[in-house]
Design a protein around this motif. Sequence first.
Motif, PDB file in Angstrom:
ATOM      1  N   GLN A 264     -35.948 -30.277   1.100  1.00  0.00           N
ATOM      2  CA  GLN A 264     -37.221 -30.135   1.568  1.00  0.00           C
ATOM      3  C   GLN A 264     -38.057 -29.322   0.826  1.00  0.00           C
ATOM      4  O   GLN A 264     -39.131 -29.124   1.149  1.00  0.00           O
ATOM      5  CB  GLN A 264     -37.358 -29.817   3.028  1.00  0.00           C
ATOM      6  CG  GLN A 264     -36.555 -30.696   4.143  1.00  0.00           C
ATOM      7  CD  GLN A 264     -36.570 -30.230   5.479  1.00  0.00           C
ATOM      8  OE1 GLN A 264     -37.628 -29.777   5.691  1.00  0.00           O
ATOM      9  NE2 GLN A 264     -35.258 -30.087   5.887  1.00  0.00           N
ATOM     10  N   ASN A 265     -37.718 -29.006  -0.642  1.00  0.00           N
ATOM     11  CA  ASN A 265     -38.508 -28.197  -1.433  1.00  0.00           C
ATOM     12  C   ASN A 265     -38.995 -29.096  -2.451  1.00  0.00           C
ATOM     13  O   ASN A 265     -38.837 -30.258  -2.490  1.00  0.00           O
ATOM     14  CB  ASN A 265     -37.788 -26.982  -1.918  1.00  0.00           C
ATOM     15  CG  ASN A 265     -36.707 -27.626  -2.920  1.00  0.00           C
ATOM     16  OD1 ASN A 265     -35.918 -28.318  -2.419  1.00  0.00           O
ATOM     17  ND2 ASN A 265     -36.823 -26.674  -3.937  1.00  0.00           N
TER      18      ASN A 265
ATOM     19  N   ARG B 238     -29.477 -38.632  -6.541  1.00  0.00           N
ATOM     20  CA  ARG B 238     -28.229 -38.849  -5.464  1.00  0.00           C
ATOM     21  C   ARG B 238     -28.765 -37.963  -4.232  1.00  0.00           C
ATOM     22  O   ARG B 238     -28.479 -38.812  -3.086  1.00  0.00           O
ATOM     23  CB  ARG B 238     -27.210 -38.330  -6.204  1.00  0.00           C
ATOM     24  CG  ARG B 238     -26.363 -38.940  -7.150  1.00  0.00           C
ATOM     25  CD  ARG B 238     -25.012 -38.495  -7.265  1.00  0.00           C
ATOM     26  NE  ARG B 238     -25.088 -37.127  -7.827  1.00  0.00           N
ATOM     27  CZ  ARG B 238     -25.064 -36.774  -9.086  1.00  0.00           C
ATOM     28  NH1 ARG B 238     -25.233 -37.613  -9.761  1.00  0.00           N
ATOM     29  NH2 ARG B 238     -25.083 -35.200  -9.364  1.00  0.00           N
ATOM     30  N   GLY B 239     -29.431 -37.081  -4.267  1.00  0.00           N
ATOM     31  CA  GLY B 239     -29.704 -36.383  -3.005  1.00  0.00           C
ATOM     32  C   GLY B 239     -30.966 -37.085  -2.483  1.00  0.00           C
ATOM     33  O   GLY B 239     -31.490 -36.428  -1.116  1.00  0.00           O
ATOM     34  N   GLY B 240     -31.595 -37.857  -3.112  1.00  0.00           N
ATOM     35  CA  GLY B 240     -33.015 -38.458  -2.367  1.00  0.00           C
ATOM     36  C   GLY B 240     -34.118 -37.429  -2.659  1.00  0.00           C
ATOM     37  O   GLY B 240     -35.100 -37.430  -1.687  1.00  0.00           O
ATOM     38  N   ASN B 241     -34.100 -36.525  -3.562  1.00  0.00           N
ATOM     39  CA  ASN B 241     -34.963 -35.711  -3.787  1.00  0.00           C
ATOM     40  C   ASN B 241     -36.047 -35.967  -4.765  1.00  0.00           C
ATOM     41  O   ASN B 241     -36.977 -35.045  -5.034  1.00  0.00           O
ATOM     42  CB  ASN B 241     -34.220 -34.207  -4.028  1.00  0.00           C
ATOM     43  CG  ASN B 241     -33.484 -33.821  -3.079  1.00  0.00           C
ATOM     44  OD1 ASN B 241     -34.001 -33.516  -1.895  1.00  0.00           O
ATOM     45  ND2 ASN B 241     -32.105 -33.776  -3.532  1.00  0.00           N
ATOM     46  N   LEU B 242     -35.898 -36.961  -5.613  1.00  0.00           N
ATOM     47  CA  LEU B 242     -36.928 -37.308  -6.625  1.00  0.00           C
ATOM     48  C   LEU B 242     -38.374 -37.363  -6.324  1.00  0.00           C
ATOM     49  O   LEU B 242     -39.310 -36.952  -7.123  1.00  0.00           O
ATOM     50  CB  LEU B 242     -36.493 -38.766  -7.511  1.00  0.00           C
ATOM     51  CG  LEU B 242     -35.377 -38.381  -8.490  1.00  0.00           C
ATOM     52  CD1 LEU B 242     -35.003 -39.559  -9.083  1.00  0.00           C
ATOM     53  CD2 LEU B 242     -35.750 -37.266  -9.412  1.00  0.00           C
ATOM     54  N   GLU B 243     -38.732 -37.939  -5.136  1.00  0.00           N
ATOM     55  CA  GLU B 243     -40.078 -38.294  -4.668  1.00  0.00           C
ATOM     56  C   GLU B 243     -40.844 -36.657  -4.332  1.00  0.00           C
ATOM     57  O   GLU B 243     -41.922 -36.798  -4.558  1.00  0.00           O
ATOM     58  CB  GLU B 243     -40.070 -38.827  -3.352  1.00  0.00           C
ATOM     59  CG  GLU B 243     -39.431 -38.050  -2.187  1.00  0.00           C
ATOM     60  CD  GLU B 243     -39.736 -38.702  -0.816  1.00  0.00           C
ATOM     61  OE1 GLU B 243     -39.454 -38.156   0.173  1.00  0.00           O
ATOM     62  OE2 GLU B 243     -40.036 -39.984  -0.874  1.00  0.00           O
ATOM     63  N   ARG B 244     -40.183 -35.634  -4.288  1.00  0.00           N
ATOM     64  CA  ARG B 244     -40.844 -34.400  -4.661  1.00  0.00           C
ATOM     65  C   ARG B 244     -40.894 -33.588  -5.915  1.00  0.00           C
ATOM     66  O   ARG B 244     -40.917 -32.441  -5.856  1.00  0.00           O
ATOM     67  CB  ARG B 244     -40.337 -33.607  -3.558  1.00  0.00           C
ATOM     68  CG  ARG B 244     -40.591 -33.969  -2.300  1.00  0.00           C
ATOM     69  CD  ARG B 244     -40.144 -32.913  -0.883  1.00  0.00           C
ATOM     70  NE  ARG B 244     -38.500 -32.942  -1.171  1.00  0.00           N
ATOM     71  CZ  ARG B 244     -37.464 -33.699  -0.747  1.00  0.00           C
ATOM     72  NH1 ARG B 244     -37.702 -34.843  -0.591  1.00  0.00           N
ATOM     73  NH2 ARG B 244     -36.297 -33.443  -1.040  1.00  0.00           N
ATOM     74  N   VAL B 245     -40.621 -34.276  -7.041  1.00  0.00           N
ATOM     75  CA  VAL B 245     -40.541 -33.641  -8.364  1.00  0.00           C
ATOM     76  C   VAL B 245     -41.340 -34.346  -9.200  1.00  0.00           C
ATOM     77  O   VAL B 245     -41.889 -35.398  -9.284  1.00  0.00           O
ATOM     78  CB  VAL B 245     -39.130 -34.107  -8.895  1.00  0.00           C
ATOM     79  CG1 VAL B 245     -38.783 -33.646 -10.148  1.00  0.00           C
ATOM     80  CG2 VAL B 245     -37.738 -33.634  -8.032  1.00  0.00           C
TER      81      VAL B 245
ATOM     82  N   ALA C 297     -34.599 -24.217  -2.975  1.00  0.00           N
ATOM     83  CA  ALA C 297     -33.625 -25.154  -2.033  1.00  0.00           C
ATOM     84  C   ALA C 297     -33.253 -24.665  -0.726  1.00  0.00           C
ATOM     85  O   ALA C 297     -33.143 -25.439   0.219  1.00  0.00           O
ATOM     86  CB  ALA C 297     -32.552 -25.602  -2.786  1.00  0.00           C
ATOM     87  N   LEU C 298     -33.549 -23.238  -0.571  1.00  0.00           N
ATOM     88  CA  LEU C 298     -33.064 -22.540   0.813  1.00  0.00           C
ATOM     89  C   LEU C 298     -34.354 -22.419   1.555  1.00  0.00           C
ATOM     90  O   LEU C 298     -34.321 -22.027   2.795  1.00  0.00           O
ATOM     91  CB  LEU C 298     -32.386 -21.293   0.624  1.00  0.00           C
ATOM     92  CG  LEU C 298     -31.224 -21.575  -0.226  1.00  0.00           C
ATOM     93  CD1 LEU C 298     -30.511 -19.953  -0.513  1.00  0.00           C
ATOM     94  CD2 LEU C 298     -30.051 -22.389   0.617  1.00  0.00           C
ATOM     95  N   VAL C 299     -35.493 -22.848   0.924  1.00  0.00           N
ATOM     96  CA  VAL C 299     -36.940 -22.446   1.833  1.00  0.00           C
ATOM     97  C   VAL C 299     -37.656 -23.648   1.881  1.00  0.00           C
ATOM     98  O   VAL C 299     -38.358 -24.072   0.891  1.00  0.00           O
ATOM     99  CB  VAL C 299     -37.718 -21.434   1.054  1.00  0.00           C
ATOM    100  CG1 VAL C 299     -39.009 -21.089   1.795  1.00  0.00           C
ATOM    101  CG2 VAL C 299     -36.981 -20.171   0.755  1.00  0.00           C
ATOM    102  N   PRO C 300     -37.523 -24.513   2.845  1.00  0.00           N
ATOM    103  CA  PRO C 300     -38.151 -25.868   3.101  1.00  0.00           C
ATOM    104  C   PRO C 300     -39.874 -25.631   2.669  1.00  0.00           C
ATOM    105  O   PRO C 300     -40.460 -24.795   3.144  1.00  0.00           O
ATOM    106  CB  PRO C 300     -37.861 -26.218   4.410  1.00  0.00           C
ATOM    107  CG  PRO C 300     -36.741 -25.369   4.877  1.00  0.00           C
ATOM    108  CD  PRO C 300     -36.614 -24.089   4.014  1.00  0.00           C
TER     109      PRO C 300
END
Length: 305
Positions: free
Chosen positions: A225-226, A252-259, A155-158
């Motif tokens: 952004q990972n 919630r974080g809007g991150n599912l499209e990258r999962v 998560a710390l490395v885009p």
Amino acid sequence: MPLIPLDALSEGGLNVPVSEAPSYKDFSPPAHLGASRYRHTLPSGEHFDALLVNKGADVLVVTLHGATDRAKTKLPRFERVRTMTTYGVSSMYFADPALWRNERIQLAWYTGWGDIDVHRMIADWSVVAAHAIGASRIVFSGASGGGFAALQVSALVPGSLCLPFNPQTSVYGYLVNGTLWGAQRTYQQVVWPGQAPNGVNENEDWTASLDDRVSPLRRYSQPLQNYVFFVINRNEFHYQDHYFPWLAAAARGGNLERVRAVEYAGGTVHNPPTQQVFSEGMDKALNWVRELPPCIASETSHTSN
């Protein structure tokens, strides 16, 4: 900077000479092929240890270990060295410095303590290593507690990709076998002494006042952004207790499209992934990361392997 050839590397990598980094910022690995090992000793005496295996590949896979049997394991522990060196990637291994704090602790999730943020330290050294060896893509991987740490560091490395196998997604939410507080209680006593005056129990989240190092649920509830390739056994308690809450947090974080995720039917007991599960997960993750944009910009980066 002492290196050894890859064919001389021992199973756990402990035969590689150690290069001391007097300051955390002094880490500067060479571009030469081979295996090199590094140590930064923290002011409080714990060692931050890393092993780097440079094959000149475009992908760097960073591996983080899970719970450690202290009676059988010599520190530092570098996990899956022999397995990862069979792949056409460069690889890097970190040992959790919290294990040096007390011989009782088996699992500390690489959170660090106080103002020592081990997730950030791993992220920084991994990016430096990738630049040095010409890798443009980074995969962070681990199982169980190592998977927790891989989620946090990625998560710390885009632009990096995380490959967790059956990870915990909350320190407070982790009970051994879904029922026992022992690992969490020892972690609290050794890493965050004084943080739980009423003891570790189900009535109060003793981690609530700590930052998001102790909870991927909190970290992934924010936009990131990972990418994550989640491998999960649907037959054991991590599926309900950790995977489902993490999916909700990622939404919630809007991150599912990258999962992406792979579910498999394993045993009912929480164990490391079998070689077959690990290989299938790693192969798919490597195929995906090679399709993604590079996360490391470097004039020396190679074309994708």
